[in-house]
Design an enzyme around this catalytic site. Sequence first.
Site, short mmCIF file in Angstrom:
data_model
loop_
_atom_site.label_atom_id
_atom_site.label_comp_id
_atom_site.label_asym_id
_atom_site.label_seq_id
_atom_site.Cartn_x
_atom_site.Cartn_y
_atom_site.Cartn_z
N PHE A 168 0.83 -1.20 0.00
CA PHE A 168 0.00 0.00 0.00
C PHE A 168 0.86 1.25 0.00
CE2 PHE A 168 -3.39 -2.57 2.41
CZ PHE A 168 -4.07 -2.86 1.24
N GLU A 169 0.64 2.13 -0.99
CA GLU A 169 1.23 3.47 -0.98
C GLU A 169 0.07 4.43 -0.86
OE1 GLU A 169 2.09 6.92 -1.36
OE2 GLU A 169 2.22 6.61 -3.54
N LEU A 170 -0.05 5.05 0.32
CA LEU A 170 -1.25 5.79 0.65
C LEU A 170 -0.96 7.28 0.82
CD1 LEU A 170 -2.68 3.14 3.14
CD2 LEU A 170 -2.98 3.28 0.66
#
Length: 487
Positions: free
Chosen positions: A253-255
């Site tokens: 996840f790159e949030l």
Amino acid sequence: MTSDRTSLLPSTLLIGEERLDTATGGVLEHIHPASGKVQATLPLAGAGEVDRAVAAAQAALPIWRSWEPSARRRALMKLADLLRDHAEEISTIHSLETGMPFTQAAWPTNWAVDWLEDAAGWADKLYGDTVPIGSNGLFNYTAVEPYGVVATILTWNGSVGAFGMAAGPALAAGCTVVVKPSELSPFGPIRAAELALEAGFPPGVINVIAGGPEAGEALVSHPGISKIAFTGGGPTAKRIAVSAAQNLTPCMFELGGKSASITFDDADLSAAIQHAQFVSVHAGQQCTLGSRMFVHRSVFDEFNDRLASALQSITVGLPFVDGSQMGPLINQAAIDRVHGLVDRARSYGEVRAGGSRLGGDLSDGYFFPPTLVSGITNDSELARTEVFGPVLATIPFDDEDEVIAMANDTEFGLSGYVFSSDISRVHRVVPKLDTGNVGVNGAFVTAGPTLPFGGRKQSGYGKQGGLAGVMEFVNTKTVTIKLGDPS
């Protein structure tokens, strides 16, 4: 270049080598953010198309992983070359998708090229280790193998760049991909996948299916998906994690972020102000933007005066008009969100620049000017919420320990920035910032192909970029061989 730019927008999905002009998820009417008008239609995938795309990727997986690593390298390099050759076309697509000024719209294409070329370089350099033989007569080694079929769910704010960033490392590792671009910017990844077929990729190695929530849920819960790579917002990531857990599918996840930018009293204010003007790039729709700006009280007033003047000098305009330096927000929902945050902030801060939706020739689009709200507190809504728009907020501070505590007092942990001429202070502060990335004295933190990039806390987990980013898409297998007794 055709005079009707919208004719460049792909009108089909791509599964294997089949171009789908109808699908079960309905029809997308894509609105140009600069005009507020529908400019193209595209079929949207449903659960049935997801099944077909995953099946195509599964069928292509043994073919792609059996290729010599050097052949995968050459295919990735060829795709990068084709993207470079079509740079003007793809830049136009990006401006049509997002409203970014055409003079700036080359960066997603260049970004994709850089990521694909870097990933290509790793394709033939992934290998395991041997483990020394012990007294037990066993020979041990490790092998790296591709995860399998990877679902890459892309952010909208740099579509073809996001494609290269997400798909490039997975392809280099020998995986096949099902790409789900955002409905807000689906066209760039589709065009990139079409070029991949021209580059010689086997059909099914890259599949692109735009779709809504139904397609997204079907993809992340599909038992044929071996890993999920998602770039986007935290609430969506949490829903993905719940669905992925049913199959124990690992995720990367790159949030979002609410990055702190700290300007000390000995900083080069010109450099800090110039850096703050990055808020105009893509209308502030960036996850690493240093929008929560802590400024030492002794230079606070001067900093705000100069920054307000700098922001007011930025020209907001239509994407294909010369002189435009900043385009619109992506849609009406973004305008409503940003406007609401700024309007509510008037009760606890001072709006020094911008602050209201633009009218006149820009009234039909989603244009909001670069905005500065000064003198807020770190517990205010504007300090806690990711705006994802061209809004900066300044907060005064008095000492080093105080500002570090405030910078870390957030649920996010993506990026941070420090401005100081005291290198000892820089080296004291940087390790204390609870973020995955830090930029110093004007360096802008962004995901680049050669450096590991990723967040902490609610900003996600896993790494993109460098060897660490490629290794996200391989499994390590340990092999133990019992050797015979010497005769």
